[in-house]
Structure formats: structure tokens, C-alpha cells
Design a protein around this motif. Structure first.
Motif, mmCIF file in Angstrom:
data_model
loop_
_atom_site.group_PDB
_atom_site.id
_atom_site.type_symbol
_atom_site.label_atom_id
_atom_site.label_comp_id
_atom_site.label_asym_id
_atom_site.label_seq_id
_atom_site.Cartn_x
_atom_site.Cartn_y
_atom_site.Cartn_z
ATOM 1 N N LEU A 1 0.810 -1.212 0.000
ATOM 2 C CA LEU A 1 0.000 0.000 0.000
ATOM 3 C C LEU A 1 0.847 1.266 0.000
ATOM 4 N N LEU A 2 1.919 1.292 0.803
ATOM 5 C CA LEU A 2 2.692 2.525 0.989
ATOM 6 C C LEU A 2 4.167 2.408 0.622
ATOM 7 N N GLY A 3 4.623 1.223 0.260
ATOM 8 C CA GLY A 3 6.041 1.048 -0.026
ATOM 9 C C GLY A 3 6.846 0.948 1.261
ATOM 10 N N SER A 4 8.173 1.074 1.147
ATOM 11 C CA SER A 4 9.035 1.012 2.331
ATOM 12 C C SER A 4 8.934 2.326 3.102
ATOM 13 N N PHE A 5 8.717 2.242 4.408
ATOM 14 C CA PHE A 5 8.606 3.455 5.211
ATOM 15 C C PHE A 5 8.840 3.137 6.683
ATOM 16 N N SER A 6 9.372 4.118 7.411
ATOM 17 C CA SER A 6 9.476 4.007 8.860
ATOM 18 C C SER A 6 8.092 4.279 9.422
ATOM 19 N N ALA A 7 7.592 3.348 10.227
ATOM 20 C CA ALA A 7 6.191 3.412 10.631
ATOM 21 C C ALA A 7 5.983 3.915 12.050
ATOM 22 N N GLY A 8 6.974 3.713 12.932
ATOM 23 C CA GLY A 8 6.773 4.083 14.328
ATOM 24 C C GLY A 8 8.018 4.668 14.959
ATOM 25 N N THR A 9 7.820 5.467 15.991
ATOM 26 C CA THR A 9 8.945 6.115 16.676
ATOM 27 C C THR A 9 8.848 5.898 18.181
ATOM 28 N N TYR A 10 10.021 5.917 18.818
ATOM 29 C CA TYR A 10 10.084 5.990 20.270
ATOM 30 C C TYR A 10 9.899 7.447 20.667
ATOM 31 N N VAL A 11 9.134 7.678 21.729
ATOM 32 C CA VAL A 11 8.943 9.031 22.229
ATOM 33 C C VAL A 11 9.398 9.124 23.675
ATOM 34 N N MET A 12 9.806 10.328 24.052
ATOM 35 C CA MET A 12 10.124 10.672 25.433
ATOM 36 C C MET A 12 9.456 12.005 25.741
ATOM 37 N N THR A 13 9.232 12.283 26.999
ATOM 38 C CA THR A 13 8.627 13.569 27.342
ATOM 39 C C THR A 13 9.668 14.680 27.217
ATOM 40 N N ASN A 14 9.191 15.882 26.945
ATOM 41 C CA ASN A 14 10.087 17.038 26.866
ATOM 42 C C ASN A 14 10.845 17.224 28.177
ATOM 43 N N ARG A 15 10.145 16.988 29.266
ATOM 44 C CA ARG A 15 10.772 17.166 30.576
ATOM 45 C C ARG A 15 11.919 16.173 30.774
ATOM 46 N N PHE A 16 11.699 14.914 30.365
ATOM 47 C CA PHE A 16 12.764 13.928 30.505
ATOM 48 C C PHE A 16 13.993 14.335 29.688
ATOM 49 N N LEU A 17 13.757 14.784 28.464
ATOM 50 C CA LEU A 17 14.867 15.191 27.606
ATOM 51 C C LEU A 17 15.619 16.381 28.178
ATOM 52 N N GLN A 18 14.907 17.300 28.793
ATOM 53 C CA GLN A 18 15.542 18.474 29.390
ATOM 54 C C GLN A 18 16.364 18.105 30.622
ATOM 55 N N GLN A 19 15.850 17.175 31.425
ATOM 56 C CA GLN A 19 16.524 16.821 32.663
ATOM 57 C C GLN A 19 17.595 15.748 32.488
ATOM 58 N N ASN A 20 17.487 14.964 31.411
ATOM 59 C CA ASN A 20 18.402 13.836 31.216
ATOM 60 C C ASN A 20 18.962 13.792 29.789
#
Length: 350
Positions: A220-239
């Protein structure tokens, strides 16, 4: 579990997170006082080795440790847990990430972790003698999938729309939640008419025979990245240092899985499952072929998010100006794959 017109038009509402609930739920696991957490809580998948778990086993996470808190069968549930601070990272298909962000969740996509290619794809399968051979044959039929509001329901909707079905007709197709390990059995026992199967469970079912594909997401869509890991903005700011080690390690593990002979990857995954002692059957791992991520190091381009922004806006689920790809992701923590082309989509020995 029956789907109504109202439920259809409120696609992904199982995320159910208001700005208030996620805004005050960005707990991060970061320790109080000085220093950054070096332990990341996460949910796994029964019988599977996630790319994060592979990265940890390869030593790519350095001194950052993973703390397994249980399994999930739903990407939307996993990123909801990340947004509310129950885990430190979660992964889901990008449409769910867009929808969650549109609900003002304070999250950021940091790396792609699964996708579709000629080896890694989800197929919509029917029994060999099934009368279902075209989109309109699905009217009134049951489609079994791992969760509502996720990758499989999105692809089903796109398939039906591209084949010219109206909203009213699409509402007649009934998605049902079936645990992945039971989906093949439910199809063969005719409890459902269509089974969404992917990866090891798909190949195991195909080996037995008696089923055929109606369509696949790769077709249907060909080769594609379908999903991502997410983190909260706060976690990224603190760590930030911890996030950099984690994201880069996951990217390196993705590249390792592409460049290493498949037999070696499977052997390593089997050893991981046996050692972690979660009462799992490692046998299906022999069918593993690829994580399917389209970009080197799992880096995010934005197009894999724009696809779902456009689609959700077209459906009326979000305002097209509500979110922008650039606001949804960052590659700042990913030192893998920089300046390099994506390796071949096949693994040596496949």
C-alpha cells in the motif's frame, strides 16, 4: 467490540489524553538533586526482542540500564504510558504519535524503531477459500488486529478509502481487538474474517498454509518508517546525556541488525529471550528478517509524520495547522547514521 460510525470518526480516541492529564503527568524517572537517571523504565513485547533490548545486550547503551516493567500489545497504550510518566520511553505508529501530540501531550519523537520493507510488513490475511477478495467484500466483516487506533486500523482505513469506499461503507467494516498470539487461530476457526499478521507470527502462519493476503502495508505505501520511540520534553531536558546514549545506542543497534548475518541476529535474540526468563517461547524468532526502519540509524526525516498529519486532517480528526512535523521530533540526541545512507533493507543471510 463492534465499531460504530461515531467510533470510526473518532479514530485514535482510545489515547484519551487531555492537555490537563498529560500536562501534569510528565514524570520522568530522573533522580532528585544532581545527576541524571541511568535507568530507563519500559514495556516489552512478549516473545519479541525490541531494538532497545537488542541495543542493551550489544552494550550500545553503555552504563544506561533498561528496567522492564511489563509487556504491552498496544503502541498507543505504550506512548500513553510514556506521556504520563509510567515509563521513560514508549513506541507507537506515527499516526498515534501525531494524535497524542495534537492533544497537547508534552512528548517528542526521538528515533524510528520499526517500519515496513519487503521483509518486515503487516499483512491482512484471509482463509484460502474465503469469499473476501476485494475491498467491498469486507463490508460486514470482522478484521482482527492487536489494538484499535493503531497501525493496523490506520492501514485498513487508508486501503478502504483508496479503493473508493464511502464513510458509511467503511463504518460497516468491523475492527476487533485480538491478542497477536491468538489472531491466526481466530482466523482459522472463523471467529474473524481477516487477520492482521506481521513478522514472526505472519511467517509462521504462512508456513502452515491455507491463508492468503488481501493486501499488505508495504504494498500500500512502499518502504517506510512506521513508528517512533517518544520521550517527554521534561525527561529530555533533565536527562539529555542519558537520552543521547539511549537514542544513539538504539540507532547503532538498528544498523547492526542490517549489517549482521541474519542467523547471528536471530541467535542473539534467542539468547536474550532465554536469559530474561519471562516464560516466553523463543521458537518464532527464527522467522525474524528485519525491523523495517527506512533511514540509517533510525533518524527521523519528518515525512513519516507528515503522512499521518495529512491523513488525520483529511479525516477531520485534527486541524491540519494543529501540529507541524518539526515540532514533533528531534534528531539532536541521535549520533548514529549521521551523514550516511541507509544500508540495504536486507540482512545478510536472508
Amino acid at each position: 467490540m463492534a465499531t460504530t460510525a461515531s467510533t470510526r470518526r473518532q479514530f485514535l480516541t482510545l489515547l484519551g489524553l487531555s492537555a490537563v492529564s498529560v500536562g501534569c503527568g510528565a514524570a520522568t524517572g530522573a533522580p532528585s538533586g544532581k545527576g541524571q537517571t541511568r535507568t530507563l523504565r519500559y514495556q516489552g513485547w512478549a516473545g519479541q526482542v525490541t531494538v532497545a533490548e537488542l541495543a542493551a545486550d550489544l552494550g550500545y547503551l553503555e552504563d544506561v540500564k533498561l528496567e522492564w516493567v511489563g509487556n504491552t500489545i498496544s503502541g498507543p497504550q505504550d506512548i500513553q504510558s510514556a506521556a504520563t510518566g509510567q515509563v521513560d520511553f514508549g513506541g507507537a505508529f506515527n499516526g498515534a504519535v501525531v494524535k497524542l501530540a495534537a492533544n497537547n501531550a508534552p512528548i517528542k519523537a526521538v528515533i524510528s524503531y520499526y517500519g515496513a520493507d519487503r521483509h518486515a510488513y503487516n499483512g491482512f490475511y484471509v482463509l484460502e477459500d474465503s469469499a473476501v477478495r476485494s475491498p467491498r467484500d469486507l463490508l460486514g466483516k470482522k478484521v482482527g488486529m492487536n489494538t484499535l487506533g493503531g497501525h493496523s486500523e490506520a492501514l485498513l482505513d487508508i486501503y478502504l478509502r483508496r479503493k473508493g469506499l464511502s464513510d458509511a461503507e467503511i463504518d460497516e467494516v468491523e475492527p476487533l481487538v485480538v491478542p497477536p498470539v491468538n489472531t491466526e487461530q481466530a482466523l482459522r476457526q472463523k471467529q474473524i474474517d481477516v487477520a492482521v499478521l506481521g513478522g514472526m507470527l505472519r511467517d509462521k502462519a504462512l508456513e502452515k498454509g491455507g491463508i492468503r493476503p488481501l493486501f499488505t502495508d508495504h504494498q500500500l505505501l512502499g518502504s517506510f518508517s512506521a513508528g517512533t520511540y517518544v520521550m517527554t520534553n521534561r525527561f529530555l531536558q533533565q536527562n539529555p546525556d542519558t537520552a543521547r546514549v539511549f537514542v544513539t545506542g538504539v540507532g547503532r543497534a538498528l544498523d547492526w541488525s542490517r549489517s549482521t548475518p541474519r542467523e547471528e541476529v536471530v541467535a542473539r535474540m534467542t539468547d536474550i529471550v532465554n536469559r530474561r526468563r519471562r516464560n516466553e517461547d523463543p521458537a518464532p524468532l527464527k522467522y525474524w528478517r528485519s525491523y523495517g526502519v527506512a533511514e540509517a540509524g533510525g533518524r527521523i526525516t519528518g515525512k513519516e509524520l507528515q503522512l499521518w498529519i495529512d491523513w488525520l486532517a483529511e479525516r477531520g480528526d485534527i486541524d491540519k495547522n494543529q501540529v507541524r512535523p518539526a515540532d514533533l521530533f528531534t534528531n539532536d540526541f541521535n549520533e548514529a547514521g549521521r551523514g550516511s545512507a541507509r544500508p540495504a533493507a536486507t540482512t545478510k543471510g536472508s
